[in-house]
Write a protein that holds these residues in place. Structure first.
Motif, PDB file in Angstrom:
ATOM      1  N   PRO A 178       1.191  -0.772   0.073  1.00  0.00           N
ATOM      2  CA  PRO A 178      -0.124   0.020   0.399  1.00  0.00           C
ATOM      3  C   PRO A 178       0.741   1.290  -0.522  1.00  0.00           C
ATOM      4  O   PRO A 178       2.168   1.308   0.507  1.00  0.00           O
ATOM      5  CB  PRO A 178      -1.026   0.208   1.415  1.00  0.00           C
ATOM      6  N   TYR A 179       0.497   2.429  -0.358  1.00  0.00           N
ATOM      7  CA  TYR A 179       0.630   3.450  -0.546  1.00  0.00           C
ATOM      8  C   TYR A 179       0.987   4.199   0.493  1.00  0.00           C
ATOM      9  O   TYR A 179      -0.128   4.738   1.237  1.00  0.00           O
ATOM     10  CB  TYR A 179      -0.208   4.427  -2.401  1.00  0.00           C
ATOM     11  N   ALA A 180       2.555   4.745   0.779  1.00  0.00           N
ATOM     12  CA  ALA A 180       1.779   5.395   2.450  1.00  0.00           C
ATOM     13  C   ALA A 180       3.062   6.357   2.369  1.00  0.00           C
ATOM     14  O   ALA A 180       3.333   6.689   2.736  1.00  0.00           O
ATOM     15  CB  ALA A 180       1.858   4.712   3.736  1.00  0.00           C
ATOM     16  N   PRO A 181       2.740   7.826   0.944  1.00  0.00           N
ATOM     17  CA  PRO A 181       4.115   8.453   1.568  1.00  0.00           C
ATOM     18  C   PRO A 181       4.364   9.293   2.515  1.00  0.00           C
ATOM     19  O   PRO A 181       2.866  10.067   3.197  1.00  0.00           O
ATOM     20  CB  PRO A 181       3.956   9.086   0.121  1.00  0.00           C
ATOM     21  N   ASN A 182       5.134   9.926   3.653  1.00  0.00           N
ATOM     22  CA  ASN A 182       5.473  10.691   4.136  1.00  0.00           C
ATOM     23  C   ASN A 182       6.119  12.598   3.882  1.00  0.00           C
ATOM     24  O   ASN A 182       6.726  12.957   4.793  1.00  0.00           O
ATOM     25  CB  ASN A 182       6.477  10.000   4.925  1.00  0.00           C
ATOM     26  N   SER A 183       6.336  12.669   2.982  1.00  0.00           N
ATOM     27  CA  SER A 183       7.266  13.272   2.455  1.00  0.00           C
ATOM     28  C   SER A 183       6.546  14.413   1.354  1.00  0.00           C
ATOM     29  O   SER A 183       6.406  13.600   0.666  1.00  0.00           O
ATOM     30  CB  SER A 183       9.103  13.356   2.424  1.00  0.00           C
ATOM     31  N   PRO A 184       5.986  15.266   1.199  1.00  0.00           N
ATOM     32  CA  PRO A 184       6.044  16.045   0.352  1.00  0.00           C
ATOM     33  C   PRO A 184       6.331  15.632  -1.692  1.00  0.00           C
ATOM     34  O   PRO A 184       5.997  15.571  -2.394  1.00  0.00           O
ATOM     35  CB  PRO A 184       6.534  17.939  -0.026  1.00  0.00           C
ATOM     36  N   TYR A 185       8.178  14.812  -1.241  1.00  0.00           N
ATOM     37  CA  TYR A 185       7.941  14.252  -2.701  1.00  0.00           C
ATOM     38  C   TYR A 185       7.707  13.472  -3.098  1.00  0.00           C
ATOM     39  O   TYR A 185       7.266  12.886  -3.725  1.00  0.00           O
ATOM     40  CB  TYR A 185       9.784  14.111  -2.616  1.00  0.00           C
ATOM     41  N   SER A 186       7.557  12.304  -2.401  1.00  0.00           N
ATOM     42  CA  SER A 186       6.964  11.172  -2.369  1.00  0.00           C
ATOM     43  C   SER A 186       5.071  11.288  -2.507  1.00  0.00           C
ATOM     44  O   SER A 186       4.880  10.538  -3.308  1.00  0.00           O
ATOM     45  CB  SER A 186       7.387  10.312  -1.556  1.00  0.00           C
ATOM     46  N   ALA A 187       4.728  12.568  -1.561  1.00  0.00           N
ATOM     47  CA  ALA A 187       3.008  12.249  -1.718  1.00  0.00           C
ATOM     48  C   ALA A 187       2.430  13.028  -3.520  1.00  0.00           C
ATOM     49  O   ALA A 187       2.154  11.996  -4.383  1.00  0.00           O
ATOM     50  CB  ALA A 187       3.133  13.070  -0.762  1.00  0.00           C
ATOM     51  N   SER A 188       3.759  13.374  -3.708  1.00  0.00           N
ATOM     52  CA  SER A 188       3.500  14.386  -5.438  1.00  0.00           C
ATOM     53  C   SER A 188       3.959  13.056  -6.269  1.00  0.00           C
ATOM     54  O   SER A 188       2.964  12.916  -7.228  1.00  0.00           O
ATOM     55  CB  SER A 188       4.974  15.476  -5.251  1.00  0.00           C
ATOM     56  N   LYS A 189       5.034  11.921  -5.525  1.00  0.00           N
ATOM     57  CA  LYS A 189       5.615  10.957  -6.821  1.00  0.00           C
ATOM     58  C   LYS A 189       3.949   9.623  -6.514  1.00  0.00           C
ATOM     59  O   LYS A 189       3.793   9.516  -8.323  1.00  0.00           O
ATOM     60  CB  LYS A 189       6.714  10.280  -6.537  1.00  0.00           C
ATOM     61  N   ALA A 190       3.869  10.175  -5.649  1.00  0.00           N
ATOM     62  CA  ALA A 190       2.309   8.815  -5.557  1.00  0.00           C
ATOM     63  C   ALA A 190       1.171   9.148  -6.282  1.00  0.00           C
ATOM     64  O   ALA A 190       1.109   8.989  -7.108  1.00  0.00           O
ATOM     65  CB  ALA A 190       2.374   8.707  -4.190  1.00  0.00           C
ATOM     66  N   ALA A 191       0.810  10.482  -6.237  1.00  0.00           N
ATOM     67  CA  ALA A 191       0.290  11.223  -7.110  1.00  0.00           C
ATOM     68  C   ALA A 191       0.144  10.991  -7.963  1.00  0.00           C
ATOM     69  O   ALA A 191      -0.952  10.596  -8.983  1.00  0.00           O
ATOM     70  CB  ALA A 191      -0.127  12.614  -7.083  1.00  0.00           C
ATOM     71  N   SER A 192       1.972  11.155  -8.938  1.00  0.00           N
ATOM     72  CA  SER A 192       1.669  10.736 -10.189  1.00  0.00           C
ATOM     73  C   SER A 192       1.306   9.602 -10.519  1.00  0.00           C
ATOM     74  O   SER A 192       1.338   8.820 -11.908  1.00  0.00           O
ATOM     75  CB  SER A 192       3.021  11.145 -10.895  1.00  0.00           C
ATOM     76  N   ASP A 193       1.819   8.623  -9.955  1.00  0.00           N
ATOM     77  CA  ASP A 193       1.261   7.008 -10.101  1.00  0.00           C
ATOM     78  C   ASP A 193      -0.260   7.351 -10.458  1.00  0.00           C
ATOM     79  O   ASP A 193      -0.501   5.581 -11.034  1.00  0.00           O
ATOM     80  CB  ASP A 193       2.272   6.087  -9.173  1.00  0.00           C
TER      81      ASP A 193
END
Length: 350
Positions: A150-165
């Motif tokens: 499951p996706y669980a990003p913890n930084s603004p960077y990883s959250a933005s990449k999760a959104a793009s995925d």
């Protein structure tokens, strides 16, 4: 195959471009040339007849439409992104704009190109979205990320990449765009812009400056040599199954402090300074929201596509240190443009 590579003047993107040209592919490099991009990364292929460069921002839909129409690529490899976690902490807006809005704009341009005529709709076209293992969040002492974690990003960077995925996957499911995804572990190697851990350690050690290590240096990463990653990405774009995602890792876990100490030892061996570089190690305030551990289960890409890393961590670090020692004009030019290895990502921590 003609590949449209976004972010092809960056660290990983330039490795993909160089490897693709060497493999006989044609490449159209679409890059906005932001701070971490460097045309010098592509000097080896710049004069090749199968290489073309387009100075275009992926948020510019009209420019993208022109590029697609002019070059008619067989596949897109989307690497363009803001990628430094510390920068995302200080200024998340750029990450939302480029990584989310830019990906949306590129997906729409690719969809229009692919489905815009009867001829193209029947072509073997694909859109390869390239991402990071950071979208999965953090692991404890055991376990590894799989393609179903499951996706669980913890930084603004990883959250933005999760959104793009999620956007890429949705464009495949909703519009039928032939999408394939990949998520990689920490890359390192030649041409790495000096803001990430390994090049910062090398250059600070070379200059005799303090080597900053966040917290106690216990954070664990799976390290992937960039040339291995480039080979994996070309394997995925040519052989990966549409609608699938593939985790790409180096099978080389190490704590940050282990990496720093290995580099110090290599520097002492390859460029003696009269005193051990380990004396320069300085533990500094940790990054806000610093994920403890990443680890990749790459069994799917091994089983389905036959790819596995070929460079061990010891060999990769040795090659990387040697490259920075032998290519001083490359990183000196970056420093002359005003980049001074400054610490970022502390605004949120006060």
């Amino acid at each position: 195959m003609k590949l449209l590579v976004t972010g092809g003047a960056g660290f990983i993107g330039s490795a993909v471009v160089r490897r693709a040209i060497a493999a006989g592919h044609a490449v159209v490099n679409v890059d906005a040339l932001t701070y971490a991009a460097n045309p010098a990364n592509l000097d080896a292929v710049a004069s090749n007849g199968r290489y073309a460069f387009e100075h275009v921002d992926i948020r510019d839909r009209a420019a993208l439409d022109r590029v697609f129409a002019a070059h008619e690529p067989d596949a897109v490899m989307h690497l363009a992104a803001e990628s430094h976690v510390d920068r995302s902490i200080d200024g998340p807006a750029a990450f939302i704009d480029t990584n989310i809005t830019g990906t949306y704009t590129l997906l729409e341009a690719a969809r229009s190109y692919w489905g815009g005529s009867r001829d193209r709709a029947g072509r073997d076209f694909r859109f390869h979205h390239i991402s990071t293992d950071e979208v999965f969040g953090t692991l404890g002492e055991t376990g590894k990320f799989t393609e179903t974690t499951p996706y669980a990003p913890n930084s603004p960077y990883s959250a933005s990449k999760a959104a793009s995925d999620h956007l890429a996957r949705a464009w495949g499911e909703t519009y039928g765009l032939p999408v394939v995804l990949s998520n990689c572990s920490n890359n390192y190697g030649p041409y790495h812009f000096p803001e990430k851990l390994i090049p910062v350690v090398i250059l600070n050690a070379l200059a005799g400056r303090e080597i900053p290590v966040y917290g106690q240096g216990i954070n664990v990463r799976d390290w992937l040599y960039v040339e291995d990653h480039a080979e994996a990405l070309l394997t995925v774009v040519t052989k990966g199954r549409i609608g699938e995602s593939y985790n790409i890792g180096g099978d080389a876990e190490a704590t940050n402090i282990e990496i720093v100490r290995r580099i110090c030892a290599l520097m002492d061996e390859m460029d003696p300074a009269g005193a051990p570089r380990e004396r320069l190690i300085t533990f500094v305030k940790d990054r806000p929201g610093h994920d403890l551990r990443y680890a990749i289960d790459a069994s799917k890409i091994r089983a389905e596509l036959g790819w596995r890393p070929s460079v061990t961590l010891d060999e990769g670090l040795k090659r990387t240190v040697a490259w920075y020692l032998e290519n001083r004009p490359w990183w000196q030019a970056i420093q002359e443009r005003g980049y001074k290895l400054e610490r970022l990502g502390l605004k949120a921590a006060g």
